[in-house]
Enzyme design. Structure first.
Site: not given
Length: 239
Positions: A80, A132, A145, A149
């Site tokens: 996480n 995400s 990001y 992800k």
């Protein structure tokens, strides 16, 4: 008590979604090791904090060794931990790119390459990677990001195949949350939060507890026939 007698490592477990998962797993009977760079923001007798830098292979090795010595085996791993360093691609620095890749993508590799084979040897386990909605659809200003992800999804599908080999019986799944009200969103202007909420079918943002409940399902024997799956928990987000 769906996790009675099980041991879980949850990275990024000090706050937000990580905290919600740690406390819910503990309530369901698990012994939880919450790894984070920061100290826990809560107290729970079944949750133990552990200083962990997932981007550092040696830190991950020490965490793995400690968990095995402390609990005997690891039944659940939730990847996480994550950070953001947002900027349009033309303005994104090398450091902004690399730091996000090192933590969000390299971090899950550093720990899972230890825990996965351990679970395989023990003939069972559940690994959950928190991706995400951005990893599924991309997002302006988050190339680093989104790449990390999205890469997480590829890793999880690969591990679902590798760690099931030779009767390993290790399940690996992904949760892709939508915009969820955590500390990260606390500084976002209300008009943007309203915009994000309007992008969902349900007309609101998510709660950490809702992501935690999805993780509980995947961690438990209720999901004994679920692996290699990406579970989108985003209120029906439309991008």
């Amino acid at each position: 008590m769906r996790l009675q007698g099980k041991t879980a490592i949850i990275t990024g477990g000090a706050r937000g979604i990580g905290r919600a998962m740690a406390e819910l797993f503990a309530a369901e009977g698990a012994r939880v090791l919450a790894g984070d760079m920061s100290a826990l923001t809560y107290e729970n007798p079944s949750v133990e904090g552990y200083t962990l830098d997932v981007s550092d292979p040696e830190s991950c090795r020490a965490c793995f060794d400690y968990a095995v010595e402390r609990f005997g085996k690891i039944d659940i791993l939730v990847n996480n931990a994550g950070i953001t360093r947002d900027a349009l691609t033309r303005k994104m620095t090398d450091d902004m790119w690399q730091k996000v890749i090192d933590v969000n993508l390299g971090g899950i590799f550093n720990l899972t390459r230890l825990v996965g084979p351990h679970m395989q040897e023990n003939r069972g386990g559940s690994i959950i990677c928190i991706s995400s909605v951005v990893g599924e659809y991309g997002n302006i200003g988050q190339a680093n990001y989104a790449a990390a992800k999205a890469g997480m999804i590829g890793l999880a599908k690969t591990w679902a195949k590798e760690f099931a080999m030779k009767g390993g019986n290790v399940r690996v799944n992904v949760i892709a949350p939508g915009y969820t009200m955590t500390d990260i969103l606390s500084t976002v202007p209300q008009d943007l939060l309203d915009k994000f909420a309007a992008m969902t079918m349900l007309g609101r943002l998510g709660k950490p507890e809702e992501i935690a409940k999805a993780a509980l399902f995947l961690a438990s024997d209720d999901a004994s026939y679920v692996t290699g799956h990406v579970l989108s928990v985003n209120g029906g987000m439309r991008l």
